[in-house]
Design a protein around this motif. Structure first.
Motif, short mmCIF file in Angstrom:
data_model
loop_
_atom_site.label_atom_id
_atom_site.label_comp_id
_atom_site.label_asym_id
_atom_site.label_seq_id
_atom_site.Cartn_x
_atom_site.Cartn_y
_atom_site.Cartn_z
N GLU A 111 24.11 41.71 2.67
CA GLU A 111 24.08 42.74 1.60
C GLU A 111 24.81 42.23 0.35
N MET A 115 23.04 41.50 -3.26
CA MET A 115 23.52 42.16 -4.48
C MET A 115 23.83 41.13 -5.57
N GLU A 119 21.91 40.65 -9.22
CA GLU A 119 22.62 40.79 -10.50
C GLU A 119 22.60 39.50 -11.32
#
Ligand SMILES: Nc1ncnc2c1ncn2[C@@H]1O[C@H](COP(=O)(O)OP(=O)(O)O)[C@@H](O)[C@H]1O
Ligand SMILES: O=C(O)[C@H](O)[C@@H](O)[C@H](O)[C@H](O)COP(=O)(O)O
Length: 177
Positions: A111, A115, A119
């Motif tokens: 996770e 992420m 980004e």
């Protein structure tokens, strides 16, 4: 003495290899070598289109990295290299190509990786390839010169931990000291 170790920062895409590698190289006064720069245009285009590297393209890439490490370490020039290190036999190839090499393995939950990739901007590697990277990463268990570090912390703390480990890393066993 750890001063002359060449450090390979390994981990799947998004684990922070470039970020950590650049900072570490600056701290140590070593050149930072971005492994991605050794990919062919074809390889980068393939990954950008959402397809993982073929074994042939990956091997050609690792051959170029091995040649670079053979050259620089024979001259006594240490560096910090970012390189995913997914395949155990290719880690071994780099270990044997160069001298005084240690691996820093950046590890973290899927996770967190997802992420960070989501980004990140301005990179050819799409976040959609994360799962294939995780699937391809071969265990480094038993490789005594591979040191894992958690990426689930601020970069500053991570660098501090790596610098502490470096004070004794040269004395740890390695297949190719
Ligand atoms: N420890 C960290 N904490 C927060 N963000 C990080 C950390 N390490 C890296 N990042 C961010 O995650 C993204 C992926 O890092 P990057 O260095 O490009 O990874 P890699 O070279 O392994 O693909 C970048 O946007 C970077 O700024
Ligand atoms: O599949 C591999 O063996 C390669 O390592 C390759 O996919 C690499 O990881 C990319 O160049 C992504 O670049 P980043 O790791 O810098 O995101």
């Amino acid at each position: 003495m750890s001063a002359r170790l060449t450090l390979i920062i390994m981990g799947v895409a998004g684990s922070g290899k470039s970020t950590v590698g650049q900072l570490l190289a600056t701290k140590l006064g070593y050149p930072f070598v971005e492994g991605d720069d050794f990919h062919s245009i074809e390889a980068k285009a393939l990954m950008a289109s959402g397809t993982p590297l073929t074994s042939t393209l990956r091997q050609q890439w690792v051959d170029r990295l091995a040649a670079m490490l053979a050259d620089t370490t024979a001259q006594g020039q240490p560096c910090v290299l970012s390189y995913s290190g997914l395949i155990a036999s290719q880690r071994q190839q780099l270990r044997q190509a160069g001298q005084h090499i240690r691996f820093i393995y950046l590890q973290g939950p899927a996770e967190v990786l997802a992420m960070r990739l989501a980004e990140r901007s301005g990179h050819y590697m799409p976040a959609s390839l994360l799962q294939s990277q995780l699937d391809s990463m071969q265990s480094s268990s038993g490789e005594t010169d591979v040191q894992p570090f958690s990426i689930d912390q601020p970069v500053k703390l991570l660098i501090q931990q790596i610098l502490l480990w470096l004070t004794f890393a040269a004395d740890l066993p390695s297949d190719n000291p």
